[in-house]
Design an enzyme around this catalytic site. Structure first.
Site, short mmCIF file in Angstrom:
data_model
loop_
_atom_site.label_atom_id
_atom_site.label_comp_id
_atom_site.label_asym_id
_atom_site.label_seq_id
_atom_site.Cartn_x
_atom_site.Cartn_y
_atom_site.Cartn_z
NE ARG A 44 -6.41 5.21 2.26
CZ ARG A 44 -6.89 3.99 2.50
NH1 ARG A 44 -7.77 3.80 3.51
NH2 ARG A 44 -6.53 2.98 1.74
CG ASP A 103 -9.62 -4.53 2.20
OD1 ASP A 103 -8.40 -4.75 2.41
OD2 ASP A 103 -10.15 -3.44 2.45
CG HIS A 118 -11.22 -0.02 -0.59
ND1 HIS A 118 -10.85 1.29 -0.42
CD2 HIS A 118 -10.26 -0.77 0.03
CE1 HIS A 118 -9.72 1.34 0.29
NE2 HIS A 118 -9.34 0.11 0.56
CG ASP A 135 -1.94 -1.10 1.21
OD1 ASP A 135 -2.78 -1.10 0.30
OD2 ASP A 135 -1.89 -1.98 2.10
CG HIS A 144 -8.69 -1.47 8.75
ND1 HIS A 144 -9.02 -0.42 7.92
CD2 HIS A 144 -7.63 -2.08 8.18
CE1 HIS A 144 -8.18 -0.40 6.89
NE2 HIS A 144 -7.33 -1.39 7.02
#
Length: 341
Positions: free
Chosen positions: A144, A257, A175, A68, A187
């Protein structure tokens, strides 16, 4: 590269070099690819040696090794091994000031990532981020993202993807079909998005449809109640078949993911089964914990059929670089970013 005996796995490792257990495990399971994180990075020769160890275990000198490396707060390589790069939002701000300069900066920064990564043996980058945030959404995406409109995100994402490809590095759009509307960090929790299909089609889906020719995509661990109220996209056959493959037209290699993220439920065998049953081609496991990797690997098949074809197609451009001069690219990028600053 021949993936004929590779399993539908991308796996991490625990430290700066492979343990004997990891070497034996990787040799036996033959994951298609690997992924590295900050815990795996200390200095240049160490990282090169780690990449070589990983590839030696699977007998593939050009096996994909992912990272990443976005810029901003999500950047595993840091000084002195790579410069601190600006965030996607900083590039997007330049785009809003000067469209052509923004697009050029996105290409240049990705081209610099390719120079950086290949020098350490890393040949795949989980970039560009194509999520389009909404006001009030969780900051897991935040800056981001290249912007808050699908047109900016799609244009900048295309330039960023091209920069990686021109540098011989495999890009991964993420994503899919969109994480920008989520009000939780996948997460740690399972985000549930209750937007209508019309809202998703207008705001979230367009960048992914615009880059449907990408060689790889990473799924979102997000429930979209308008698509499948019971399952996140990663484990939803309807989301994969009808939205990602169907409506968005993505036919590249689809990776999950991280299977160890808290958004998913059940043990690792059932998570892996659900990911593959939904139609994902490859399962990603990141944290390097051996017991978890063994459980995932036990359920992952050898790549075959359409998944194998997509995997073979994805790696065609690896190592095929343009003739860009690194010093010139760095100087041009610095000049563009100084101008907007």
């Amino acid at each position: 590269m021949s993936e004929s005996a590779s399993k539908a796995l991308i796996l991490g490792s625990s430290g700066l070099s492979l343990t004997e257990d990891e070497k034996a495990f990787f040799r036996g399971e033959r994951p298609w690819g690997f992924i590295v994180f900050a815990r795996n990075i200390a200095e240049p020769d160490q990282l090169r040696d780690l990449a070589a160890e990983m590839r030696d275990c699977v007998g593939q000198p050009d096996a994909p090794i992912f990272i990443d490396q976005e810029g901003g707060r999500v950047q595993r390589l840091r000084p002195p091994m790579a410069p601190d790069y600006p965030s996607g939002a900083a590039l997007g701000a330049l785009y809003q000031h000067d469209r052509e300069a923004g697009l050029r900066a996105a290409w240049l920064m990705s081209r610099l990532h390719a120079f950086d990564l290949l020098s350490y043996g890393i040949n795949a980058d989980c970039l560009p981020v194509l999520d389009v945030p909404v006001e009030g959404a969780h900051d897991v995406i935040g800056n981001r993202a290249y912007g808050k409109t699908p047109a900016i995100v799609a244009a900048m994402g295309r330039a960023a993807m091209q920069g990686l490809q021109d540098g011989g590095v495999l890009p991964v759009i993420k994503h899919i079909p969109g994480h920008g509307r989520a009000f939780a960090d996948s997460h740690h929790h399972l985000p549930v998005v209750e937007a209508s299909l019309d809202e998703l089609r207008a705001h979230d889906f367009p960048p992914f449809a615009a880059l449907a020719d990408a060689p790889m995509a990473m799924t979102a661990h997000v429930v979209y109640t308008a698509i499948d109220k019971d399952n996140p996209a990663t484990t939803s056959r309807h989301a994969v078949d009808h939205i990602i493959r169907g409506e968005l037209g993505f036919d590249g290699l689809l990776m999950s993911d991280d299977v160890s993220m808290k958004a998913l439920s059940g043990d690792f065998a059932s998570r892996t089964d659900a990911i593959l049953a939904a139609g994902c081609d490859v399962v990603l496991h990141c944290n390097g914990l051996m017991d978890e990797m063994r459980a995932v690997a036990a359920r992952a098949p050898v790549l075959s059929g359409r998944a194998l074809e997509r995997a073979q197609k994805a790696v065609i451009g690896l190592g095929m670089r343009d003739d860009a001069d690194e010093v010139q690219v760095r100087n041009e990028f610095a000049s563009l970013m100084e101008a907007v600053a």
